[in-house]
Design an enzyme around this catalytic site. Structure first.
Site, PDB file in Angstrom:
ATOM      1  N   SER A   1      -9.600   1.571   3.663  1.00 53.26           N
ATOM      2  CA  SER A   1      -8.799   0.556   2.996  1.00 53.26           C
ATOM      3  C   SER A   1      -9.275   0.401   1.563  1.00 53.26           C
ATOM      4  O   SER A   1     -10.436   0.662   1.238  1.00 53.26           O
ATOM      5  CB  SER A   1      -8.959  -0.779   3.738  1.00 53.26           C
ATOM      6  OG  SER A   1      -8.553  -1.849   2.934  1.00 53.26           O
TER       7      SER A   1
ATOM      8  N   ASP B   1       0.774  -1.239   0.000  1.00 51.86           N
ATOM      9  CA  ASP B   1       0.000   0.000   0.000  1.00 51.86           C
ATOM     10  C   ASP B   1       0.806   1.290   0.000  1.00 51.86           C
ATOM     11  O   ASP B   1       0.568   2.181  -0.806  1.00 51.86           O
ATOM     12  CB  ASP B   1      -0.942   0.006   1.205  1.00 51.86           C
ATOM     13  CG  ASP B   1      -2.016  -1.048   1.102  1.00 51.86           C
ATOM     14  OD1 ASP B   1      -1.778  -2.066   0.428  1.00 51.86           O
ATOM     15  OD2 ASP B   1      -3.088  -0.875   1.693  1.00 51.86           O
TER      16      ASP B   1
END
EC number: 4.2.1.9
Length: 617
Positions: free
Chosen positions: A517, A123
């Protein structure tokens, strides 16, 4: 013609000491004068998306040296957002992006590297390295670790595909048996690689292709597939060519800032909204553009999201498709090809592998090319064997998915929606904007109104949801979780997952100055700016205030007049040092490192990047 940067430490009598140290790393006299290529790896045993990268740096290094360069590998940190999720560990995730950018800058500038290969995957690592690449502006190629295979298990007599989000949702669902939850847990993440849906990691690795700084297939070739080895090898060969083009041929067109122009950022955002990427990509694209000195803003994103349709729905926006299916349908080059056919792409931008994006698409779009090698490449399939080994299988689909009406990747004419999978909303509660992933929202709730349920931490919201305090029709409002207020702008995957667990996924909205997320779906609106800790109006909302959300018209508001908001602001300011802080003290421990980040960071509307002027003055 520019000198090799490395000449600073490899040439001249006064650099005898530096050369002595270079020799101690294995360099020989004949190596001084060759391009020194930094290989920024991010191997760690903490992160499934990086656990297989241990030998990748040396694989690339070997090819670099065969091609006439000198490779020097180093490592960065890497935080696993899924493991850090749901506790104070998530405070460190976004700040780690900027530390990664700094570490790559430090290593490359301290040692005068001539060029750079970035081996990232998850990420914050890919965007952190992208920020560094734009900051350094030396020839750079990205080659990432690749996506995980989707999980598969049998529930209720049927085989289903799944991922870690399914494990989170089921774990909080009282109707699910312990046995079923265990089956999902052990099956959800079967291999190494970045989590198998269009979550943040895979979104960013796909955007690297659209920006022109990664090779075709980078975003979608499975971590386990043998084809991925060729990407690493080609990155090693190509970076030496790029270095020589710049330093020996004076070709500035190979530099990151010459490739990642405003037109390239427009392409990346067009891809993002077409594929329903993670909302985190908005933060990262803004931050990367800033480092590239490109004027690319939320307003540009809003404009693009209104004009580009949603062509792809992958988990978490669909149960039918994961990244392995996107690859079978032609990957990112196919999506870019569909955008090109719809006249929604800037065709003349440069890439690290082709003279223009148009040339790249002509070669790599499975619906245009006659090259059987390309078609074979996109037939790479999952091995369906649990493993942490890269390149461990070579399975192929028998056929490609080129159905543009009902397949994984649709044409503009057969789009899921006429507008893209991400939207920017504005209103009196978000004067600088907020973000929603429309690809994950049921169209029946594109317009939604409900009373605000106020929570001043993610933990409080989770407790309320699990305690059945949140009811159908509510707007769960979580504040003081922004870049400064958290600090660190936590992801809210647990609250959104638990709303689904309680059967409220389509019956409630969630609004926050934090973020989500890439695994989030539902009416989840994040990045509300300005954040509460910076005096944003989200900090003035009270329990029961009516929140109105209108995605088609791109608006979000609290049902208060300007006068009422002004009165509340005056009352807030009157609190003095207690103003713009949670009403009740929070128990979380905020370290000096996090306080330093909070002191320097900026609004989510500007990418939550650091601005040192905030502490210099």
């Amino acid at each position: 013609m520019p000198d090799y940067r490395s000449k600073t430490s490899t040439h001249g009598r006064n650099m005898a000491g530096a050369r002595a140290l270079w020799r101690a790393t294995g360099m020989k006299t004949e190596d001084f004068g060759k391009p020194i290529i930094a290989v920024a790896n991010s191997f760690t045993q903490f992160v499934p998306g990086h656990v297989h990268l241990k030998d990748m740096g040396q694989l690339v290094a070997g090819v670099i040296e065969e091609a006439g360069g000198i490779a020097k590998e180093f490592n960065t940190i890497a935080v696993d957002d899924g493991i850090a999720m749901g506790h104070d560990g998530m405070l460190y995730s976004l700040p780690s992006r900027d530390l990664i950018a700094d570490s790559v800058e430090y290593m490359c500038n301290a040692h005068c590297a001539d060029a750079l290969v970035c081996i990232s995957n998850c990420d914050k690592i890919t965007p952190g390295m992208m920020m560094a690449a734009m900051r350094l502006n030396i020839p750079t190629i990205f080659v990432t670790g690749g996506p995980m295979e989707s999980g598969k298990t049998v529930l209720g007599g049927m085989e289903i595909k799944l991922d870690l989000v399914d494990a989170m949702v089921m774990a909080a669902d009282d109707h699910c048996s312990d046995s079923d939850i265990n089956d999902v847990e052990v099956s959800a993440c079967p291999t190494c690689g970045s989590c198998s849906g269009m979550f943040t990691a895979n979104s960013m690795n796909c955007l690297a292709e659209a920006l022109g700084i990664a090779l075709p297939g980078n975003g979608t070739t499975l971590a386990t597939h043998a084809d991925r080895r060729h990407l690493f090898e080609e990155a090693g060969r190509r970076i030496v060519e790029l270095a020589k083009l710049y330093y020996e041929k004076d070709d500035e067109g190979v530099l990151p800032r010459s490739i990642a122009t405003v037109e390239a950022f427009e392409n990346a955002m067009a891809l993002d909204v077409a594929m329903g990427g993670s909302t985190n990509t908005v933060l990262h694209l803004l931050a990367i553009a800033r480092e590239a000195e490109v004027n690319f803003t939320m307003a540009d994103m809003d404009r693009i999201s209104r004009n580009v349709p949603c062509l792809v729905k992958v988990a978490p926006n669909s149960k039918d498709y994961h990244m392995e299916d996107v690859h079978r349908a032609g990957g990112i080059m196919r999506i870019l090809g569909e955008l090109d056919r719809g006249e929604l792409l800037n065709r003349d931008v440069k890439t690290v592998h082709a003279s223009t994006m148009a040339a790249a698409i002509d070669l790599w779009d499975i619906t245009r090319t006659d090259d059987e090698a390309v078609k074979t490449f996109y037939r790479a399939a999952p091995g369906n064997v649990r493993t942490t080994e890269a390149f461990s299988q070579n399975k192929r689909w028998k056929t490609l998915d080129d159905d543009d009406a009902n397949g994984c990747i649709r044409s503009v004419e057969h789009a899921y929606t006429k507008e893209g999978g991400l939207a920017v909303l504005y209103g009196n509660i978000a004067l600088d904007g907020c973000i929603v992933k429309t690809a994950g929202v049921d169209e029946e709730i594109f317009k939604f109104s409900g009373p605000a349920r106020i929570y001043e931490s993610q933990d409080a919201a989770v407790a309320a949801i699990l305690g059945d305090e949140v009811k159908s029709g509510d707007v769960v409002l979580i504040r003081y979780e922004g870049p400064k207020g958290g600090p660190g702008m936590q992801e809210m995957l647990y609250p959104t997952s638990y709303l689904k667990s309680k059967g409220l996924g389509k019956e409630c909205a969630l609004l926050t100055d934090g973020r989500f997320s890439g695994g989030t779906s539902g009416l989840s609106i994040g990045h509300c700016s300005p954040e509460a800790a910076e005096g944003g109006n989200i900090g003035l909302v009270e329990e029961g205030d009516l929140i109105k959300i209108d995605i088609p018209n791109r608006t979000i508001s609290v049902d208060l007049t300007d006068e009422e908001l002004a009165e509340r602001r005056q009352a807030m300011v009157a609190k003095g040092k207690a103003a713009w802080k949670p009403a009740e003290p929070r128990t979380r421990k905020v370290s000096a490192a996090l306080r330093a980040y909070a002191a320097m960071t900026t609004s989510a509307a500007f990418g939550a990047v650091r601005n040192v002027e905030q502490i210099e003055h």
